[in-house]
Motif scaffolding. Structure first.
Motif, PDB file in Angstrom:
ATOM      1  N   ILE A  62       0.870  -1.181   0.000  1.00 55.76           N
ATOM      2  CA  ILE A  62       0.000   0.000   0.000  1.00 55.76           C
ATOM      3  C   ILE A  62       0.906   1.229   0.000  1.00 55.76           C
ATOM      4  O   ILE A  62       1.566   1.528   0.990  1.00 55.76           O
ATOM      5  CB  ILE A  62      -0.942   0.019   1.228  1.00 55.76           C
ATOM      6  CG1 ILE A  62      -1.876  -1.193   1.213  1.00 55.76           C
ATOM      7  CG2 ILE A  62      -1.749   1.317   1.261  1.00 55.76           C
ATOM      8  CD1 ILE A  62      -2.738  -1.325   2.457  1.00 55.76           C
ATOM      9  N   ASP A  63       0.950   1.908  -1.122  1.00 56.76           N
ATOM     10  CA  ASP A  63       1.852   3.049  -1.289  1.00 56.76           C
ATOM     11  C   ASP A  63       1.297   4.258  -0.540  1.00 56.76           C
ATOM     12  O   ASP A  63       0.133   4.611  -0.683  1.00 56.76           O
ATOM     13  CB  ASP A  63       1.986   3.375  -2.777  1.00 56.76           C
ATOM     14  CG  ASP A  63       3.283   4.085  -3.106  1.00 56.76           C
ATOM     15  OD1 ASP A  63       3.586   5.077  -2.427  1.00 56.76           O
ATOM     16  OD2 ASP A  63       3.982   3.648  -4.033  1.00 56.76           O
ATOM     17  N   ILE A  64       2.135   4.887   0.262  1.00 61.23           N
ATOM     18  CA  ILE A  64       1.748   6.080   1.017  1.00 61.23           C
ATOM     19  C   ILE A  64       2.422   7.326   0.429  1.00 61.23           C
ATOM     20  O   ILE A  64       1.766   8.277   0.028  1.00 61.23           O
ATOM     21  CB  ILE A  64       2.112   5.942   2.508  1.00 61.23           C
ATOM     22  CG1 ILE A  64       1.473   4.698   3.116  1.00 61.23           C
ATOM     23  CG2 ILE A  64       1.707   7.206   3.274  1.00 61.23           C
ATOM     24  CD1 ILE A  64      -0.035   4.665   3.060  1.00 61.23           C
ATOM     25  N   SER A  82      -7.731   7.382  -7.550  1.00 67.26           N
ATOM     26  CA  SER A  82      -9.057   6.827  -7.254  1.00 67.26           C
ATOM     27  C   SER A  82      -9.081   5.315  -7.470  1.00 67.26           C
ATOM     28  O   SER A  82      -9.594   4.561  -6.633  1.00 67.26           O
ATOM     29  CB  SER A  82     -10.104   7.507  -8.144  1.00 67.26           C
ATOM     30  OG  SER A  82     -11.365   6.918  -7.967  1.00 67.26           O
ATOM     31  N   HIS A  83      -8.527   4.862  -8.577  1.00 71.11           N
ATOM     32  CA  HIS A  83      -8.498   3.423  -8.886  1.00 71.11           C
ATOM     33  C   HIS A  83      -7.699   2.669  -7.826  1.00 71.11           C
ATOM     34  O   HIS A  83      -8.111   1.593  -7.368  1.00 71.11           O
ATOM     35  CB  HIS A  83      -7.884   3.211 -10.272  1.00 71.11           C
ATOM     36  CG  HIS A  83      -7.780   1.774 -10.675  1.00 71.11           C
ATOM     37  ND1 HIS A  83      -8.787   1.103 -11.344  1.00 71.11           N
ATOM     38  CD2 HIS A  83      -6.794   0.855 -10.473  1.00 71.11           C
ATOM     39  CE1 HIS A  83      -8.422  -0.147 -11.547  1.00 71.11           C
ATOM     40  NE2 HIS A  83      -7.217  -0.326 -11.024  1.00 71.11           N
ATOM     41  N   TYR A  84      -6.568   3.221  -7.426  1.00 72.03           N
ATOM     42  CA  TYR A  84      -5.684   2.582  -6.448  1.00 72.03           C
ATOM     43  C   TYR A  84      -6.388   2.435  -5.102  1.00 72.03           C
ATOM     44  O   TYR A  84      -6.390   1.357  -4.493  1.00 72.03           O
ATOM     45  CB  TYR A  84      -4.419   3.430  -6.316  1.00 72.03           C
ATOM     46  CG  TYR A  84      -3.242   2.746  -5.671  1.00 72.03           C
ATOM     47  CD1 TYR A  84      -2.479   1.819  -6.383  1.00 72.03           C
ATOM     48  CD2 TYR A  84      -2.857   3.043  -4.368  1.00 72.03           C
ATOM     49  CE1 TYR A  84      -1.376   1.206  -5.808  1.00 72.03           C
ATOM     50  CE2 TYR A  84      -1.764   2.427  -3.779  1.00 72.03           C
ATOM     51  CZ  TYR A  84      -1.020   1.515  -4.507  1.00 72.03           C
ATOM     52  OH  TYR A  84       0.073   0.906  -3.928  1.00 72.03           O
ATOM     53  N   ASP A  85      -7.002   3.527  -4.645  1.00 70.70           N
ATOM     54  CA  ASP A  85      -7.692   3.485  -3.353  1.00 70.70           C
ATOM     55  C   ASP A  85      -8.911   2.566  -3.397  1.00 70.70           C
ATOM     56  O   ASP A  85      -9.237   1.909  -2.403  1.00 70.70           O
ATOM     57  CB  ASP A  85      -8.105   4.895  -2.924  1.00 70.70           C
ATOM     58  CG  ASP A  85      -6.927   5.694  -2.368  1.00 70.70           C
ATOM     59  OD1 ASP A  85      -5.931   5.069  -1.963  1.00 70.70           O
ATOM     60  OD2 ASP A  85      -7.013   6.929  -2.338  1.00 70.70           O
ATOM     61  N   THR A  86      -9.575   2.513  -4.532  1.00 72.52           N
ATOM     62  CA  THR A  86     -10.717   1.600  -4.675  1.00 72.52           C
ATOM     63  C   THR A  86     -10.269   0.145  -4.553  1.00 72.52           C
ATOM     64  O   THR A  86     -10.924  -0.663  -3.884  1.00 72.52           O
ATOM     65  CB  THR A  86     -11.425   1.826  -6.029  1.00 72.52           C
ATOM     66  OG1 THR A  86     -11.951   3.157  -6.063  1.00 72.52           O
ATOM     67  CG2 THR A  86     -12.560   0.830  -6.231  1.00 72.52           C
ATOM     68  N   ALA A  87      -9.148  -0.179  -5.172  1.00 70.99           N
ATOM     69  CA  ALA A  87      -8.613  -1.544  -5.087  1.00 70.99           C
ATOM     70  C   ALA A  87      -8.261  -1.899  -3.638  1.00 70.99           C
ATOM     71  O   ALA A  87      -8.545  -3.022  -3.180  1.00 70.99           O
ATOM     72  CB  ALA A  87      -7.383  -1.685  -5.975  1.00 70.99           C
ATOM     73  N   ILE A  88      -7.675  -0.955  -2.922  1.00 74.16           N
ATOM     74  CA  ILE A  88      -7.330  -1.190  -1.511  1.00 74.16           C
ATOM     75  C   ILE A  88      -8.600  -1.368  -0.681  1.00 74.16           C
ATOM     76  O   ILE A  88      -8.708  -2.276   0.151  1.00 74.16           O
ATOM     77  CB  ILE A  88      -6.470  -0.033  -0.968  1.00 74.16           C
ATOM     78  CG1 ILE A  88      -5.103  -0.009  -1.678  1.00 74.16           C
ATOM     79  CG2 ILE A  88      -6.276  -0.160   0.543  1.00 74.16           C
ATOM     80  CD1 ILE A  88      -4.287   1.236  -1.409  1.00 74.16           C
ATOM     81  N   HIS A  89      -9.579  -0.509  -0.930  1.00 76.87           N
ATOM     82  CA  HIS A  89     -10.852  -0.602  -0.207  1.00 76.87           C
ATOM     83  C   HIS A  89     -11.527  -1.957  -0.446  1.00 76.87           C
ATOM     84  O   HIS A  89     -12.033  -2.596   0.500  1.00 76.87           O
ATOM     85  CB  HIS A  89     -11.777   0.536  -0.649  1.00 76.87           C
ATOM     86  CG  HIS A  89     -13.168   0.423  -0.126  1.00 76.87           C
ATOM     87  ND1 HIS A  89     -14.253   0.164  -0.942  1.00 76.87           N
ATOM     88  CD2 HIS A  89     -13.651   0.506   1.138  1.00 76.87           C
ATOM     89  CE1 HIS A  89     -15.349   0.099  -0.196  1.00 76.87           C
ATOM     90  NE2 HIS A  89     -15.011   0.303   1.067  1.00 76.87           N
ATOM     91  N   GLN A  90     -11.517  -2.399  -1.679  1.00 80.11           N
ATOM     92  CA  GLN A  90     -12.147  -3.684  -2.005  1.00 80.11           C
ATOM     93  C   GLN A  90     -11.428  -4.849  -1.300  1.00 80.11           C
ATOM     94  O   GLN A  90     -12.069  -5.774  -0.813  1.00 80.11           O
ATOM     95  CB  GLN A  90     -12.162  -3.885  -3.521  1.00 80.11           C
ATOM     96  CG  GLN A  90     -13.150  -2.973  -4.233  1.00 80.11           C
ATOM     97  CD  GLN A  90     -13.045  -3.056  -5.743  1.00 80.11           C
ATOM     98  OE1 GLN A  90     -12.059  -3.561  -6.290  1.00 80.11           O
ATOM     99  NE2 GLN A  90     -14.059  -2.544  -6.436  1.00 80.11           N
ATOM    100  N   TRP A  91     -10.107  -4.779  -1.239  1.00 80.47           N
ATOM    101  CA  TRP A  91      -9.354  -5.839  -0.577  1.00 80.47           C
ATOM    102  C   TRP A  91      -9.659  -5.877   0.923  1.00 80.47           C
ATOM    103  O   TRP A  91      -9.912  -6.940   1.495  1.00 80.47           O
ATOM    104  CB  TRP A  91      -7.855  -5.658  -0.800  1.00 80.47           C
ATOM    105  CG  TRP A  91      -7.043  -6.719  -0.096  1.00 80.47           C
ATOM    106  CD1 TRP A  91      -6.886  -8.021  -0.494  1.00 80.47           C
ATOM    107  CD2 TRP A  91      -6.329  -6.579   1.135  1.00 80.47           C
ATOM    108  NE1 TRP A  91      -6.096  -8.700   0.410  1.00 80.47           N
ATOM    109  CE2 TRP A  91      -5.743  -7.840   1.408  1.00 80.47           C
ATOM    110  CE3 TRP A  91      -6.107  -5.515   2.002  1.00 80.47           C
ATOM    111  CZ2 TRP A  91      -4.961  -8.056   2.549  1.00 80.47           C
ATOM    112  CZ3 TRP A  91      -5.336  -5.730   3.135  1.00 80.47           C
ATOM    113  CH2 TRP A  91      -4.763  -6.989   3.400  1.00 80.47           C
TER     114      TRP A  91
END
Length: 200
Positions: A129-131, A187-196
């Protein structure tokens, strides 16, 4: 038109970066980077200032904190036409950063590999998870009036085309277009993290 003088480069995937770096170097742009990206740039024969030398802090916490520093984010977020911002940049010796090139940790690919039972642990996924990278993308995109953002390797050819046409300078329309792409990546990156997290 805004001229690119200093570029901060922080990428996971280096493939396709060399042609872009060559053009930027030919245009007299100076490089600022960390860790493996800095070594990659110097390996191509270009000078590159270490972010650690700018901030006077080393990479800490196993690499979790490298670019998260006021001298980096101040250089990106400072409004060049704001007198107060310019005074604070001078006061705290903050350099202008005109271009930010990022390619994020491969979170989705790591999750996909874990789904294939490849021995990847939950902690391995969390560490992808890139910060710093996502923060750089958002900061540069927010300040598109003054800063160019390249938010993934998919946009390397977009900037290269601009450089080949204009030299090391961009229009407000080009910077806004890249900012829109940047918020799409974010947005795409955070959505993928949220889904996981939601499935975990």
């Amino acid at each position: 038109m805004k001229r690119i003088k200093t570029a901060l480069v922080s990428v996971f995937h280096k493939d396709g970066l060399d042609e872009l770096l060559k053009k930027l170097n030919d245009e007299g742009v100076r490089f600022l980077s960390t860790g493996g990206t800095q070594q990659f740039i110097e390996g191509l024969g270009y000078e590159c200032q270490k972010v650690e030398d700018l901030t006077t802090y080393p990479s800490i916490l196993g690499g979790r904190v490298k670019t998260l520093h006021p001298k980096v984010f101040g250089g990106i977020l400072a409004r060049r036409d704001n007198e107060g911002d310019r005074e604070q940049m001078a006061q705290y010796d903050i350099p202008e950063i005109d271009l930010v090139i990022v390619d994020l940790y491969p979170f989705e690919q790591t999750v996909a590999m874990a789904d294939c039972k490849s021995g990847i642990t939950e902690q391995d996924i969390i560490e992808k998870i890139d910060i710093g990278g996502i923060s750089l993308i958002r900061a540069a995109a927010k300040n598109f009036n003054d800063v160019v953002i390249v938010p993934s390797k998919a946009e390397y050819p977009v900037l290269l085309d601009i450089l080949n046409r204009n030299g090391a300078q961009t229009t407000i329309e080009e910077r806004r277009m890249l900012a829109a792409k940047a918020f799409g990546v974010s947005s795409h990156y955070d959505t993928a993290i949220h889904q996981w997290f939601s499935k975990s």
